[in-house]
Design a protein around this motif. Structure first.
Motif, PDB file in Angstrom:
ATOM      1  N   PHE A   1       0.844  -1.186   0.000  1.00 61.03           N
ATOM      2  CA  PHE A   1       0.000   0.000   0.000  1.00 61.03           C
ATOM      3  C   PHE A   1       0.885   1.242   0.000  1.00 61.03           C
ATOM      4  CE2 PHE A   1       0.993  -0.664   4.410  1.00 61.03           C
ATOM      5  CZ  PHE A   1       1.079   0.606   4.948  1.00 61.03           C
ATOM      6  N   ASN A   2       0.291   2.347  -0.406  1.00 62.74           N
ATOM      7  CA  ASN A   2       1.020   3.617  -0.477  1.00 62.74           C
ATOM      8  C   ASN A   2       0.941   4.307   0.880  1.00 62.74           C
ATOM      9  OD1 ASN A   2       2.079   6.133  -1.006  1.00 62.74           O
ATOM     10  ND2 ASN A   2       1.006   6.384  -2.952  1.00 62.74           N
ATOM     11  N   PRO A   3       2.053   4.459   1.604  1.00 61.40           N
ATOM     12  CA  PRO A   3       2.000   5.103   2.921  1.00 61.40           C
ATOM     13  C   PRO A   3       1.614   6.569   2.860  1.00 61.40           C
ATOM     14  CG  PRO A   3       4.273   4.766   2.230  1.00 61.40           C
ATOM     15  CD  PRO A   3       3.418   4.038   1.248  1.00 61.40           C
ATOM     16  N   TYR A   4       1.808   7.208   1.681  1.00 60.58           N
ATOM     17  CA  TYR A   4       1.466   8.617   1.547  1.00 60.58           C
ATOM     18  C   TYR A   4      -0.030   8.825   1.329  1.00 60.58           C
ATOM     19  CZ  TYR A   4       6.489   8.872   0.983  1.00 60.58           C
ATOM     20  OH  TYR A   4       7.847   8.745   1.192  1.00 60.58           O
ATOM     21  N   LEU A   5      -0.752   7.736   1.055  1.00 57.91           N
ATOM     22  CA  LEU A   5      -2.205   7.784   0.937  1.00 57.91           C
ATOM     23  C   LEU A   5      -2.855   6.999   2.070  1.00 57.91           C
ATOM     24  CD1 LEU A   5      -2.698   7.328  -2.930  1.00 57.91           C
ATOM     25  CD2 LEU A   5      -2.832   9.436  -1.597  1.00 57.91           C
ATOM     26  N   SER A   6      -2.146   6.914   3.172  1.00 60.72           N
ATOM     27  CA  SER A   6      -2.626   6.163   4.328  1.00 60.72           C
ATOM     28  C   SER A   6      -2.471   7.023   5.580  1.00 60.72           C
ATOM     29  CB  SER A   6      -1.836   4.857   4.491  1.00 60.72           C
ATOM     30  OG  SER A   6      -1.888   4.080   3.302  1.00 60.72           O
ATOM     31  N   TYR A   7      -3.268   6.717   6.572  1.00 61.51           N
ATOM     32  CA  TYR A   7      -3.228   7.471   7.807  1.00 61.51           C
ATOM     33  C   TYR A   7      -2.982   6.521   8.972  1.00 61.51           C
ATOM     34  CZ  TYR A   7      -4.371  10.822  11.450  1.00 61.51           C
ATOM     35  OH  TYR A   7      -4.301  11.645  12.550  1.00 61.51           O
ATOM     36  N   PHE A   8      -2.059   6.910   9.858  1.00 59.49           N
ATOM     37  CA  PHE A   8      -1.683   6.065  10.986  1.00 59.49           C
ATOM     38  C   PHE A   8      -1.978   6.781  12.304  1.00 59.49           C
ATOM     39  CE2 PHE A   8       1.024   4.977   7.418  1.00 59.49           C
ATOM     40  CZ  PHE A   8       1.041   3.585   7.427  1.00 59.49           C
TER      41      PHE A   8
ATOM     42  N   ASP B   1      -7.896  14.476  -3.295  1.00 60.09           N
ATOM     43  CA  ASP B   1      -8.350  13.484  -2.331  1.00 60.09           C
ATOM     44  C   ASP B   1      -8.647  14.205  -1.021  1.00 60.09           C
ATOM     45  OD1 ASP B   1      -8.763  11.369  -0.594  1.00 60.09           O
ATOM     46  OD2 ASP B   1      -7.202  10.120  -1.469  1.00 60.09           O
ATOM     47  N   LYS B   2      -9.886  14.644  -0.874  1.00 64.42           N
ATOM     48  CA  LYS B   2     -10.255  15.461   0.275  1.00 64.42           C
ATOM     49  C   LYS B   2     -10.204  14.693   1.587  1.00 64.42           C
ATOM     50  CE  LYS B   2     -13.128  18.861  -2.138  1.00 64.42           C
ATOM     51  NZ  LYS B   2     -12.652  18.470  -3.471  1.00 64.42           N
ATOM     52  N   VAL B   3     -10.566  13.412   1.552  1.00 63.75           N
ATOM     53  CA  VAL B   3     -10.570  12.612   2.781  1.00 63.75           C
ATOM     54  C   VAL B   3      -9.152  12.477   3.341  1.00 63.75           C
ATOM     55  CG1 VAL B   3     -11.061  10.343   3.770  1.00 63.75           C
ATOM     56  CG2 VAL B   3     -12.639  11.353   2.116  1.00 63.75           C
ATOM     57  N   ASN B   4      -8.217  12.116   2.455  1.00 60.63           N
ATOM     58  CA  ASN B   4      -6.836  11.948   2.887  1.00 60.63           C
ATOM     59  C   ASN B   4      -6.238  13.276   3.340  1.00 60.63           C
ATOM     60  OD1 ASN B   4      -4.533   9.941   3.003  1.00 60.63           O
ATOM     61  ND2 ASN B   4      -3.602  11.507   1.728  1.00 60.63           N
TER      62      ASN B   4
END
Length: 220
Positions: free
Chosen positions: A38-45, A101-104
């Motif tokens: 997965f793309n970490p730049y399009l993910s939230y931790f 990508d407004k959510v991200n």
């Protein structure tokens, strides 16, 4: 009631100590590649430091409520500096409206809001700056030692529970630099990339120099 403020400071110091350590859990991702990555730049931790900061704010909020204190009387910040930081935060929030990508973007906007809260707590001298600085430098020293060991060993130290990535000089895709006839591993510390580690070290050095040079005014 003073114990509430002390507990808040303990959690804030824990937040500062946890900053360089990538102890996290995946909350949101925008999809996986066909290979399973997965793309970490399009993910939230969610990081363990985030939890410590939330707990610090909760206890500090309880302290304000039970002591019937007003935030304006406790936090003493230069108005012009506050306006500049507020404008920066507002500009980011406005930019979310035009994001693809407004959510991200909204999730990452929480990081800017988190920065704003930390700025208020440090600049407002809510806690003892000397204690916060010592905790920061101790944490920085630990991650620096990890980086030195990675350079000497040319592979991970084995502290993955602190967020250290699994790296070695022989691993493909790992950042390395050519040195004569061999490749030398670039040190990661506990960060996902050497550039982030280097940026944190530079920030830490200038942060320490500034506050120690101003300690007579700031630590009184």
């Amino acid at each position: 009631m003073r114990k509430l403020k002390t507990t808040s400071q303990v959690f804030f110091c824990a937040f500062v100590a946890a900053l360089p350590f990538q102890i996290k859990t995946l909350v949101l991702t925008q999809g996986f590649y066909s290979g399973g990555f997965f793309n970490p730049y399009l993910s939230y931790f969610l990081y363990v430091g985030d939890i410590f900061l939330i707990m610090s704010l909760l206890f500090f909020g309880l302290y304000l409520i039970l002591e019937k204190q007003k935030v304006g009387k406790i936090i003493n910040i230069d108005t012009s500096l506050l306006i500049i930081v507020g404008m920066f935060l507002g500009a980011y929030i406005f930019s979310v409206l035009g994001a693809a990508d407004k959510v991200n973007s909204l999730f990452y906007g929480l990081r800017f809001f988190e920065f704003f809260i930390v700025f208020l707590m440090i600049s407002g001298r809510i806690f003892k700056l000397r204690t916060v600085l010592y905790v920061f430098m101790a944490s920085l020293s630990i991650v620096t030692l990890i980086g030195v060991l990675q350079y000497v060993l040319q592979h991970s130290v084995g502290l993955n529970f602190l967020g250290e990535p699994l790296i070695s000089a022989s691993t493909l895709g790992v950042a390395k630099v050519a040195f004569f006839d061999r490749e030398v591993l670039r040190i990661y510390g506990t960060f996902p990339h050497p550039n982030l580690f280097g940026g944190y070290l530079v920030f830490g050095i200038f942060f320490a120099i500034y506050y120690w040079s101003k300690q007579k005014q700031l630590f009184t």
